[in-house]
Motif scaffolding. Structure first.
Motif, mmCIF file in Angstrom:
data_model
loop_
_atom_site.group_PDB
_atom_site.id
_atom_site.type_symbol
_atom_site.label_atom_id
_atom_site.label_comp_id
_atom_site.label_asym_id
_atom_site.label_seq_id
_atom_site.Cartn_x
_atom_site.Cartn_y
_atom_site.Cartn_z
ATOM 1 N N PRO A 122 -11.740 8.666 -5.678
ATOM 2 C CA PRO A 122 -12.870 9.190 -4.896
ATOM 3 C C PRO A 122 -12.984 8.556 -3.513
ATOM 4 O O PRO A 122 -13.338 9.236 -2.539
ATOM 5 N N ILE A 123 -12.677 7.254 -3.413
ATOM 6 C CA ILE A 123 -12.701 6.594 -2.103
ATOM 7 C C ILE A 123 -11.669 7.235 -1.179
ATOM 8 O O ILE A 123 -11.944 7.511 -0.007
ATOM 9 N N ALA A 124 -10.472 7.487 -1.708
ATOM 10 C CA ALA A 124 -9.408 8.091 -0.904
ATOM 11 C C ALA A 124 -9.810 9.471 -0.397
ATOM 12 O O ALA A 124 -9.602 9.804 0.775
ATOM 13 N N ILE A 125 -10.397 10.268 -1.288
ATOM 14 C CA ILE A 125 -10.828 11.618 -0.895
ATOM 15 C C ILE A 125 -11.953 11.535 0.135
ATOM 16 O O ILE A 125 -12.001 12.309 1.098
ATOM 17 N N ALA A 126 -12.872 10.588 -0.058
ATOM 18 C CA ALA A 126 -13.967 10.400 0.895
ATOM 19 C C ALA A 126 -13.445 9.970 2.260
ATOM 20 O O ALA A 126 -14.062 10.254 3.288
ATOM 21 N N MET A 127 -12.291 9.295 2.282
ATOM 22 C CA MET A 127 -11.669 8.891 3.539
ATOM 23 C C MET A 127 -10.948 10.051 4.220
ATOM 24 O O MET A 127 -10.468 9.919 5.346
ATOM 25 N N GLY A 128 -10.828 11.171 3.502
ATOM 26 C CA GLY A 128 -10.116 12.320 4.052
ATOM 27 C C GLY A 128 -8.645 12.323 3.728
ATOM 28 O O GLY A 128 -7.863 13.082 4.317
ATOM 29 N N MET A 129 -8.226 11.506 2.778
ATOM 30 C CA MET A 129 -6.825 11.394 2.419
ATOM 31 C C MET A 129 -6.370 12.594 1.592
ATOM 32 O O MET A 129 -7.147 13.160 0.822
ATOM 33 N N ASN A 130 -5.114 12.967 1.731
ATOM 34 C CA ASN A 130 -4.513 14.018 0.925
ATOM 35 C C ASN A 130 -4.581 13.638 -0.554
ATOM 36 O O ASN A 130 -4.343 12.491 -0.918
ATOM 37 N N VAL A 131 -4.907 14.598 -1.425
ATOM 38 C CA VAL A 131 -5.104 14.309 -2.841
ATOM 39 C C VAL A 131 -3.839 13.763 -3.495
ATOM 40 O O VAL A 131 -3.897 12.931 -4.406
ATOM 41 N N PHE A 132 -2.675 14.213 -3.028
ATOM 42 C CA PHE A 132 -1.416 13.735 -3.614
ATOM 43 C C PHE A 132 -1.145 12.279 -3.224
ATOM 44 O O PHE A 132 -0.656 11.482 -4.032
ATOM 45 N N ALA A 133 -1.483 11.936 -1.985
ATOM 46 C CA ALA A 133 -1.346 10.541 -1.547
ATOM 47 C C ALA A 133 -2.320 9.657 -2.312
ATOM 48 O O ALA A 133 -1.967 8.550 -2.750
ATOM 49 N N ALA A 134 -3.543 10.163 -2.485
ATOM 50 C CA ALA A 134 -4.552 9.422 -3.247
ATOM 51 C C ALA A 134 -4.082 9.178 -4.675
ATOM 52 O O ALA A 134 -4.190 8.071 -5.212
ATOM 53 N N PHE A 135 -3.547 10.225 -5.281
ATOM 54 C CA PHE A 135 -3.031 10.142 -6.654
ATOM 55 C C PHE A 135 -1.921 9.103 -6.758
ATOM 56 O O PHE A 135 -1.938 8.234 -7.628
ATOM 57 N N GLY A 136 -0.938 9.195 -5.864
ATOM 58 C CA GLY A 136 0.217 8.297 -5.928
ATOM 59 C C GLY A 136 -0.145 6.844 -5.719
ATOM 60 O O GLY A 136 0.300 5.962 -6.470
ATOM 61 N N LEU A 137 -0.958 6.568 -4.717
ATOM 62 C CA LEU A 137 -1.346 5.187 -4.422
ATOM 63 C C LEU A 137 -2.193 4.590 -5.542
ATOM 64 O O LEU A 137 -2.005 3.435 -5.930
ATOM 65 N N ALA A 138 -3.130 5.397 -6.063
ATOM 66 C CA ALA A 138 -3.998 4.914 -7.141
ATOM 67 C C ALA A 138 -3.196 4.642 -8.404
ATOM 68 O O ALA A 138 -3.418 3.641 -9.091
ATOM 69 N N PHE A 139 -2.261 5.522 -8.702
ATOM 70 C CA PHE A 139 -1.436 5.344 -9.898
ATOM 71 C C PHE A 139 -0.574 4.095 -9.794
ATOM 72 O O PHE A 139 -0.518 3.279 -10.719
ATOM 73 N N LEU A 140 0.088 3.924 -8.662
ATOM 74 C CA LEU A 140 0.962 2.755 -8.486
ATOM 75 C C LEU A 140 0.166 1.451 -8.533
ATOM 76 O O LEU A 140 0.574 0.483 -9.176
ATOM 77 N N GLY A 141 -0.979 1.449 -7.854
ATOM 78 C CA GLY A 141 -1.787 0.229 -7.809
ATOM 79 C C GLY A 141 -2.347 -0.177 -9.148
ATOM 80 O O GLY A 141 -2.400 -1.367 -9.482
ATOM 81 N N SER A 142 -2.755 0.795 -9.944
ATOM 82 C CA SER A 142 -3.342 0.483 -11.253
ATOM 83 C C SER A 142 -2.280 0.221 -12.311
ATOM 84 O O SER A 142 -2.390 -0.727 -13.099
ATOM 85 N N ALA A 143 -1.225 1.052 -12.327
ATOM 86 C CA ALA A 143 -0.204 0.943 -13.376
ATOM 87 C C ALA A 143 0.587 -0.357 -13.286
ATOM 88 O O ALA A 143 1.080 -0.849 -14.303
ATOM 89 N N ILE A 144 0.708 -0.914 -12.100
ATOM 90 C CA ILE A 144 1.519 -2.119 -11.916
ATOM 91 C C ILE A 144 1.027 -3.301 -12.753
ATOM 92 O O ILE A 144 1.786 -4.201 -13.109
ATOM 93 N N TRP A 145 -0.283 -3.253 -13.114
ATOM 94 C CA TRP A 145 -0.849 -4.375 -13.864
ATOM 95 C C TRP A 145 -0.540 -4.321 -15.360
ATOM 96 O O TRP A 145 -0.669 -5.324 -16.054
ATOM 97 N N SER A 146 -0.155 -3.163 -15.866
ATOM 98 C CA SER A 146 0.045 -3.031 -17.307
ATOM 99 C C SER A 146 1.071 -4.012 -17.873
ATOM 100 O O SER A 146 0.742 -4.795 -18.775
#
Length: 220
Positions: free
Chosen positions: A36-60
């Motif tokens: 939601p922060i990414a979308i609120a910043m005006g970021m493309n949804v695919f970029a938001a998806f990719g960055l959020a996934f990489l940032g969160s998944a890396i901790w697993s």
């Protein structure tokens, strides 16, 4: 309020893409807040998806690999023991809940049901779920490392899809979504802290009582 949240992270980090990546790594926030922060910043949804996934998944894999050794090491120090054991009990309780549900099925289905339970815990972006908590539960499920990592990552991928679709199709209400998400996150953090402190105090009293009983027993 929602605009203030976006402005805060923008000013703090200085780059929208790095901001989304870092925010997605924060426990409790993860993809439910970063997308939601990414979308609120005006970021493309695919970029938001990719960055959020990489940032969160890396901790697993990191949490799965080091959580239990760190907990066992911290328990050696009396000053940390009560609070660490309280946190450990919380994760064990959630893991037991997954195991109990899996054990209701045929023995050949137990492992699959445990995987499904762990997946569901990570996949639905609601309070007190996500990669951090899911990985912690996986660490106490006695599940093979690679299998647990795969389940958590696939669950995180699902959560990213859900939040991306929600944020994209409800982009007109993104400020409301962001505000609701962060209110829920704050409540979840406060609840977690209160629960851990309560259990830690209770454990500390139990440990002192055991020490008193042991001392009295030795004197007798």
């Amino acid at each position: 309020m929602a605009e203030s949240i976006v402005t805060f992270f923008r000013d703090l980090i200085g780059n929208d893409y790095i901001t989304v990546f870092i925010v997605s790594m924060i426990p409790f926030v993860e993809v439910r807040g970063s997308i939601p922060i990414a979308i609120a910043m005006g970021m493309n949804v695919f970029a938001a998806f990719g960055l959020a996934f990489l940032g969160s998944a890396i901790w697993s894999p990191i949490v799965l690999a080091i959580l239990r050794p760190i907990i066992n090491w911290l328990k050696k120090f009396k000053v940390f023991r009560a609070i660490v054991e309280a946190i450990e009990d919380g994760f064990k309780s959630k893991a037991k809940g997954v195991e109990d549900k899996a054990n209701q099925f045929d023995a050949s289905q137990i492992e699959k049901r445990k995987m499904l339970g762990l997946y569901a815990f990570v996949a639905f972006p609601v309070p007190m779920t996500g990669v951090w908590t899911g990985s912690a539960i996986g660490a106490f499920l006695e599940m093979p490392f690679l299998k647990a990592t795969l389940v958590v990552v696939v669950g995180d991928l699902t959560a990213c899809i859900i939040m991306s679709l929600l944020s994209y199709f409800a982009s007109a209400y993104i400020d409301i979504i962001l505000l609701v998400v962060f209110i829920i996150v704050i409540i979840a953090i406060l609840y977690f802290i209160a629960r851990v402190v309560y259990k830690a105090v209770k454990k500390s009293k139990e440990q002192k009582l055991e020490e008193v009983n042991d001392t009295e027993g030795n004197n007798n």
